[in-house]
Design an enzyme around this catalytic site. Structure first.
Site, mmCIF file in Angstrom:
data_model
loop_
_atom_site.group_PDB
_atom_site.id
_atom_site.type_symbol
_atom_site.label_atom_id
_atom_site.label_comp_id
_atom_site.label_asym_id
_atom_site.label_seq_id
_atom_site.Cartn_x
_atom_site.Cartn_y
_atom_site.Cartn_z
ATOM 1 C CE LYS A 84 -3.453 -4.407 1.297
ATOM 2 N NZ LYS A 84 -4.264 -3.560 2.166
ATOM 3 C CB CYS A 100 -2.350 -2.744 5.235
ATOM 4 S SG CYS A 100 -3.974 -1.969 5.107
ATOM 5 C CG ASP A 154 -1.984 -1.097 1.152
ATOM 6 O OD1 ASP A 154 -1.984 -1.862 0.179
ATOM 7 O OD2 ASP A 154 -2.786 -1.207 2.106
HETATM 8 C C1 C5J Z 1 -3.068 0.543 5.485
HETATM 9 C C2 C5J Z 1 -4.902 1.663 6.498
HETATM 10 N N1 C5J Z 1 -2.460 0.375 4.310
HETATM 11 N N2 C5J Z 1 -4.163 2.267 7.427
HETATM 12 N N3 C5J Z 1 -4.316 1.056 5.452
HETATM 13 O O1 C5J Z 1 -2.508 0.277 6.520
HETATM 14 O O2 C5J Z 1 -6.100 1.667 6.570
#
Ligand code: C5J
Length: 227
Positions: free
Chosen positions: A130, A163, A25
């Site tokens: 995802k 994540c 991400d």
């Molecule tokens: C991730 C989130 N990538 N913080 N997303 O950690 O919602």
């Protein structure tokens, strides 16, 4: 077989062909000034500090022709893959699907949903979209890993306690030997990053190992020269 300095003890990779780099991400909305993360009041420089380490790992994996998987957290424009509980959650003005500083929040294909320019994947590299926090839930990641007989995952990206940690736990339960790259993962909350590192490697590595970029690059490169 190579042993890499790690905690709680050395991380062993039996064969270079069994290892993949997972980058979670690294999206514009989480990392760039003017994105969703900053709109929520977060200091995005915390997350930007890991870009050089991930670039070094990317360069090494590309040079060694080893598999790289990047993920993005995002939903279909009609939100049919977003549970109402996730869409409703929180008290902030901007919610998933709303128009934010870089397009609709967490919607696939929007400007803010794209991977940051510094880590742009090459055309042959796989991007896993995802809908959840974990990279295994409702995605083809596991079938890609199985097809390539990958058993060892080096996990990087953001955010460490959300994540990244969810993905590492999902992978651990599926039998993968996972190492969290300490200097290639970040959180908006440094104390949450540190707590995650410690909980992953507690109890003899209950979720996996933690290690540093430079040690991994040295080990992978020396494995390649020896093979
Ligand atoms: C991730 C989130 N990538 N913080 N997303 O950690 O919602």
């Amino acid at each position: 077989m190579i042993q890499i300095p790690a905690q709680p003890y050395e991380y062993e990779i039996p064969d270079l062909r069994q290892v993949a780099l997972i980058i979670i991400d690294m999206q514009r909305d989480f990392l760039e000034a003017g994105g969703f993360g900053e709109a929520l009041g977060n200091d995005v420089s915390q997350l930007q500090s890991i870009i050089p380490q991930i670039q070094s790992l990317l360069t090494t994996f590309r040079a060694l022709q080893l598999p790289i998987f990047q993920t993005v957290e995002g939903h279909k424009p009609d939100l049919s893959d977003c549970p109402p509980s996730k869409q409703k959650r929180g008290k902030s003005e901007l919610k998933i699907g709303d128009r934010g500083p870089m397009g609709r929040i967490l919607i696939l294909g929007e400007e803010g949903n794209g991977i940051i320019p510094e880590l742009q994947p090459l055309s042959e590299e796989i991007i896993i979209s995802k809908p959840g926090k974990g990279a295994f839930y409702n995605t083809p990641l596991e079938s890609h890993l199985q097809a390539q007989k990958i058993t060892h995952l080096l996990i990087t990206g953001v955010t460490t306690e959300v994540c990244v940690q969810t993905t590492m736990r999902e992978a651990n339960d599926r039998g993968y030997e996972c190492l969290l790259v300490e200097d290639a993962t970040a959180s908006y909350f440094p104390e949450f990053k540190q707590a995650t590192i410690e909980m992953v490697r507690a109890q003899g590595g209950i979720v996996g190992w933690t290690g540093m970029t430079e040690d991994l690059i040295t080990a992978l490169t020396s494995m390649q020269s020896a093979s």
